[in-house]
Motif scaffolding. Structure first.
Motif, PDB file in Angstrom:
ATOM      1  N   UNK A  28       0.856  -1.180   0.000  1.00 55.90           N
ATOM      2  CA  UNK A  28       0.000   0.000   0.000  1.00 55.90           C
ATOM      3  C   UNK A  28       0.897   1.236   0.000  1.00 55.90           C
ATOM      4  N   UNK A  29       0.394   2.319  -0.582  1.00 60.55           N
ATOM      5  CA  UNK A  29       1.109   3.594  -0.502  1.00 60.55           C
ATOM      6  C   UNK A  29       0.705   4.291   0.783  1.00 60.55           C
ATOM      7  N   UNK A  30       1.700   4.693   1.575  1.00 59.41           N
ATOM      8  CA  UNK A  30       1.444   5.343   2.861  1.00 59.41           C
ATOM      9  C   UNK A  30       1.990   6.766   2.819  1.00 59.41           C
ATOM     10  N   UNK A  31       1.174   7.702   3.260  1.00 60.70           N
ATOM     11  CA  UNK A  31       1.616   9.095   3.316  1.00 60.70           C
ATOM     12  C   UNK A  31       2.614   9.250   4.442  1.00 60.70           C
ATOM     13  N   UNK A  32       3.816   9.754   4.104  1.00 62.89           N
ATOM     14  CA  UNK A  32       4.863   9.916   5.109  1.00 62.89           C
ATOM     15  C   UNK A  32       4.895  11.331   5.662  1.00 62.89           C
ATOM     16  N   UNK A  33       5.206  12.307   4.833  1.00 60.56           N
ATOM     17  CA  UNK A  33       5.189  13.714   5.222  1.00 60.56           C
ATOM     18  C   UNK A  33       5.175  14.546   3.947  1.00 60.56           C
TER      19      UNK A  33
END
Length: 596
Positions: A28-33
């Protein structure tokens, strides 16, 4: 983005032995910053816990973060069909699946794990070894109810009295029931005996009954004993009158105790109502404080989640978006000013080759390059003075910048055209430094990194480059073919002309990624060298040459951003780019032989 899951999240993926959902894992693509944006992560759903790793191969090194799903809230995004958010208290994970189907699969699996995590679920009760019975539930409810009245000792006493009265009343009911059953049996036997005697003797011996009721004398002098009436204490020695009086007293005591209980409950209800009113008032104040905090948060210029990023549904309005972009560009300018002089000193001069740049080439893009060159030479050099569609937006000395406003599906696609005249340099020199990748980072301040994907010929290459991110806009990357060409003169009066054209292409070695938004470009720099005759027999010097530059750019940003912001940034950055680049060329060529 590709996603490979080890199992699905449907009801069929439940372990028949343990009754628990099986493990689910995938990318999955995860929002980091806001600096790194979306990053692919290996996510694992197991035992009511959602964990993520940098990659599947790094699972043995431990997870980078995890969430317990017992109190998790899963929120599918309103506009992005691939995105869903998971929040537990103050912790929020922003996740994106490959497509809506995978998003639904993950959400259903997470909800299944979450549903099986509570103590109220059937599988949870099986794990703990027993099911709640009605008696135990009622007992727990009774304990909870009575314990809530910590100060209501009288109510507990009255309830205890009710228990005692209930036991007494049950025994009394059993005694009276036995009495009634005995009476019914006695009456049945008496009637049966009387009917039998009458049937045998009614025709031969008329019967007479003694007044004492104990014996019946027949005509032949014999006598028969009859049933005696019930004793004063009734059958089986039961005192019916006494039992009835006791029963009446017991019911009266129950009614009296119930009245006391109701009175105490009414008093307790008033007390609890006051407490409830106080709690409601506290909740109202907390909700007001929360709304105020959220309102203040929206006023701030820095946000952490992807909802405050570039896009038509961004929570940032156009003014805040523009202020953020302008502030980021100002910071970049200051950094570049500090290191520009050091770059100039440390960069070695590249030798300028005199290869035959007029060759068309034989690579697979040769026809496309020729087509782009001819189009730019035909249309880009046309005068814009009589075209009402072109608007003059900047005029600084010899430099003029024109713009034609064009929008397609809400995306700004404004073509830009700039003209400029630079003394002391030739068109060959300007085009060389614009095309040469060895010196690209010396003057180009918006690029984060780049590399040559493929060299097609001596004068044509394919370049992939990523641009520095300007928050809150998304980061952009570009894949383009860059070709430099000397335009052959058709007559002796034509000026010496060079051209560099950059246009977007596709290449298997540089596919689009989730990290950046792929922009499309069609850019050309056309440089014409004008020479004024020197005085007398003097040789031509740099004081006698002038380069007329025509720069055209058609850029599709690849994603939505406020039109006012894009146009303001273009108006600000293009003049700065031209001045910075031409100054760099003048510095690099100063004191060197002229290259025509």
């Amino acid at each position: 983005m590709s996603e490979k899951s080890s199992s699905s999240g449907s009801d069929e993926d439940v372990d028949p032995e343990s009754g628990q959902p099986v493990e689910l894992g995938g990318i999955l693509s995860k929002w980091t910053n806001y600096i790194h944006g979306w990053q692919d992560r290996w996510v694992v759903l197991k035992n009511n816990t959602l964990s993520y790793y940098k990659s599947q191969d790094e699972r043995e090194y431990g997870c980078r973060g995890s969430l317990c799903l017992s109190k998790a809230v899963i929120t599918p995004h309103e506009f992005d069909e691939c995105r869903f958010d998971i929040s537990v208290n103050d912790s929020v994970w922003y996740l994106r699946a490959e497509d809506p189907e995978h998003r639904l699969q993950w959400i259903e699996s997470i909800e299944l794990h979450k549903a099986e995590s509570g103590y109220g679920s059937e599988t949870s009760l099986r794990r703990h070894g027993s099911m709640l019975s009605l008696t135990s539930a009622a007992s727990a409810l009774s304990a909870t109810s009575t314990s809530s009245f910590k100060k209501g000792h009288r109510l507990r006493e009255k309830l205890a009295e009710m228990e005692t009265f209930r036991d007494i009343l049950c025994r009394q009911v059993d005694t009276l029931q036995k009495y009634f059953d005995s009476c019914a049996d006695a009456v049945s036997k008496d009637e049966f005996q009387r009917d039998r005697v009458v049937e045998e003797d009614e025709d031969d011996f008329p019967a007479t009954t003694r007044s004492d009721g104990e014996y019946n004398h027949n005509n032949n002098g014999s006598k028969e004993k009859l049933f005696s009436p019930a004793s004063p204490k009734g059958i089986n020695g039961i005192d019916f009158k006494g039992e009835a009086i006791t029963f009446k007293a017991t019911t009266a005591g129950i009614l009296s105790t119930l009245s006391h209980c109701i009175e105490l409950m009414v008093k307790r209800e008033d007390s609890w109502q006051k407490r409830l009113d106080k709690e409601l008032e506290k909740r109202r104040r907390v909700e007001d404080a929360y709304k105020s905090a959220v309102h203040e948060l929206k006023k701030k210029s820095h946000y952490g989640g992807p909802d405050y990023e570039e896009g038509p549904n961004s929570l940032i309005n156009e003014d805040e978006f523009f202020d953020a972009v302008e502030a980021a560009l100002d910071r970049q300018d200051k950094i570049e000013e500090q290191c520009q002089s050091e770059k100039t000193r440390n960069t070695s001069s590249s030798s300028v080759s005199l290869d035959a740049y007029s060759a068309i080439g034989t690579h697979r893009f040769a026809n496309k390059v020729e087509e782009m060159v001819q189009n730019h030479m035909t249309y880009s050099l046309q005068d814009v003075g009589g075209d009402a569609n072109w608007q003059l937006v900047i005029e600084e000395g010899e430099m003029k910048v024109y713009r034609r406003e064009v929008e397609e599906n809400g995306i700004v696609l404004d073509p830009l055209k700039a003209t400029h005249s630079v003394k002391g340099v030739t068109g060959h020199e300007v085009c060389h430094y614009f095309w040469d990748t060895d010196v690209r980072m010396d003057w180009e301040t918006t690029i984060e990194n780049f590399n040559v994907v493929e060299k097609l010929s001596e004068n044509a290459i394919i370049v992939y480059q990523t641009h520095k991110r300007v928050w809150p806009a998304s980061q952009r990357d570009v894949l383009y073919l860059s070709a430099i060409r000397k335009i052959m003169a058709t007559n002796e009066n034509d000026p010496d002309t060079w051209l560099v054209c950059n246009f977007s292409v596709d290449h298997n070695n540089a596919p689009p990624t989730n990290r950046c938004v792929r922009a499309k470009i069609n850019v050309a720099m056309i440089c014409q060298t004008l020479v004024s005759p020197p005085e007398g027999d003097k040789e031509i010097s740099r004081d006698n040459i002038l380069c007329k530059i025509t720069y055209v750019a058609n850029v599709n940003p690849g994603g939505w951003a406020p039109a006012s912001v894009l146009r303001a940034v273009a108006k600000r950055e293009y003049p700065k780019f031209l001045k910075r680049f031409t100054s760099y060329v003048q510095e690099k060529t100063a004191g060197k032989p002229i290259l025509f």
